[in-house]
Enzyme design. Structure first.
Site, PDB file in Angstrom:
ATOM      1  N   LYS A   1      -5.480   4.475   8.446  1.00  0.00           N
ATOM      2  CA  LYS A   1      -4.714   5.159   8.118  1.00  0.00           C
ATOM      3  C   LYS A   1      -5.176   6.660   7.880  1.00  0.00           C
ATOM      4  CE  LYS A   1      -2.798   1.654   5.334  1.00  0.00           C
ATOM      5  NZ  LYS A   1      -1.920   1.101   3.930  1.00  0.00           N
TER       6      LYS A   1
ATOM      7  N   SER B   1       0.819  -1.145  -0.072  1.00  0.00           N
ATOM      8  CA  SER B   1       0.171   0.122   0.101  1.00  0.00           C
ATOM      9  C   SER B   1       0.710   1.269  -0.082  1.00  0.00           C
ATOM     10  CB  SER B   1      -0.888  -0.001   1.324  1.00  0.00           C
ATOM     11  OG  SER B   1      -0.291   0.025   2.455  1.00  0.00           O
TER      12      SER B   1
END
Length: 314
Positions: free
Chosen positions: A248, A203
Site C-alpha cells: 500500500k 482496511s
C-alpha cells in the site's frame, strides 16, 4: 502486489455536503491474482510482490465464503466509519441492532449446510433480541440437543427460517455452532452513502471516516495535498492493523501521495510469541518507504483523532 490508490471523495456522499478542498483523501489496495509460472518469476524478481498458498490466504474457506467475508468486512468498515465520523463531529445518529453476522459455521452444527458466511441471524425460536449477548444467553439456557428454529436474512436480503438442534460447545453449554459478530446499522441525518465498487475488506475504515468527517464539518483536512492511508476502525476510534502495508505504501508513492497515514498498532505478547520479529504497521511502512527511497511522509496513527490532529496542523 501493490494495487490502486483511490480518492474516497468519489465514493462517499454526505447529503447536502460536498468534498472539501483541492487535495484528496485516498484509500490504498492490494492486488491479488492466481499465481502462474510467469507470475512466480515476476514475484521473485520484484519488490513488494509476494506469493502465498491458497490455504495461507483463505484458510479452509471456499472462494464464495471468502468473497462474502470480504464484502461483509467492507460493509462493517463503512458502518463503523459513519458511526465514528458522526461521533467525532458531534452530530446525532442512531445505532440499530439487526442481529448477528455469521462468520463461520462449525462442522458439528446442525445448520452447517443452511447458514452461510455473512448471513444475519435475526432471531431464535421466533424471539427477537437487542444484543448478541441476549441471543447467546437464550441459546445457552436451552438443553443440548434441544430443537431450535433460527430466523435469518441471507445475502440476497430474503428472510428465511431453518430448524435444527443445539450442540454442546467447549464450555459445556448449548449453542448452534456459529462464530458471530454484531450486525448493527447506523442511520443519520444527513444520510451517508458509500460506494466502494468491487473493493472488499476492512482496511479503508480510517480513510472513509476522515472523508465523512471532512464533509460533515466542512473542514479541509488535506490542505491541498494528496493524502493516502490505511487502517481498520475499531472501538473508540482506534485504528487497527492491516495486511500488506508495504504494498500500500508502494502504490501510494507511485500515485504521488505526499503523506501516508499508517496504523501504529499495539503488538501484544501473544503476537510476539507467534512471531518474534513482528513489527507494527507503522514500522513496516517505514521499511517500505526506505526501500522505495520516497519523500512521502509516513505518519504513525493510533486513533482517527490522531489523524485529524495531524492533518489540521500540517
Amino acid at each position: 502486489m501493490p494495487g490502486t490508490t483511490e480518492n474516497v471523495g468519489s465514493m462517499v456522499k454526505v447529503d447536502q455536503a460536498s468534498v472539501v478542498g483541492k487535495g484528496s483523501l485516498n484509500l490504498t489496495t492490494v492486488s491479488m491474482m492466481q499465481a502462474t509460472g510467469a507470475g512466480l518469476i515476476y514475484a521473485a524478481a520484484t519488490d513488494f510482490t509476494d506469493v502465498y498458498s491458497k490455504k495461507d490466504m483463505m484458510g479452509n474457506q471456499s472462494d464464495s465464503d471468502y468473497n462474502r467475508m470480504n464484502a461483509f468486512y467492507m460493509e462493517s468498515a463503512q458502518n463503523a466509519a459513519i458511526y465514528e465520523a458522526f461521533k467525532l463531529a458531534n452530530k446525532p445518529f442512531d445505532l440499530t441492532y439487526k442481529g448477528v453476522y455469521v462468520l463461520d459455521v462449525l462442522k458439528s452444527s446442525s445448520l452447517k449446510n443452511v447458514l452461510q458466511v455473512a448471513d444475519t441471524v435475526s432471531g431464535v425460536d421466533g424471539k427477537n433480541f437487542k444484543s448478541s449477548q441476549e441471543l447467546m444467553a437464550y441459546i445457552k439456557s436451552l438443553k443440548v440437543g434441544a430443537p431450535i428454529s433460527v430466523q435469518y436474512i441471507n445475502e440476497e436480503g430474503k428472510n428465511k427460517s431453518a430448524d435444527g438442534k443445539t450442540i454442546k460447545l467447549a464450555d459445556g453449554k448449548a449453542g448452534i455452532g456459529i462464530t458471530l459478530v454484531d450486525h448493527t446499522v447506523v442511520s443519520s441525518t444527513p444520510a451517508v452513502k458509500i460506494n466502494a465498487g468491487g473493493i472488499g475488506g476492512p482496511s479503508a475504515g480510517m480513510m472513509f471516516t476522515l472523508e465523512i468527517y471532512s464533509q460533515l464539518t466542512g473542514k479541509d483536512l488535506t490542505q491541498g495535498k494528496d493524502i493516502a492511508g490505511t487502517g481498520t476502525i475499531e472501538a473508540n476510534g482506534i485504528v487497527g492493523r492491516i495486511g500488506g502495508i508495504d504494498k500500500k505504501v508502494a502504490t501510494a508513492n507511485q500515485n504521488g501521495a505526499k503523506v501516508f497515514l499508517a496504523p501504529d498498532d499495539e503488538i501484544t505478547p501473544a503476537m510476539k510469541k507467534y512471531d518474534k520479529h513482528i513489527k507494527t504497521n507503522y514500522q513496516e511502512a517505514l521499511v517500505a518507504a526506505k526501500k522505495l527511497k520516497t519523500k512521502m511522509k509516513i505518519v504513525p496513527i493510533k486513533t482517527v483523532q490522531d489523524a485529524i490532529n495531524y492533518l489540521e496542523k500540517n
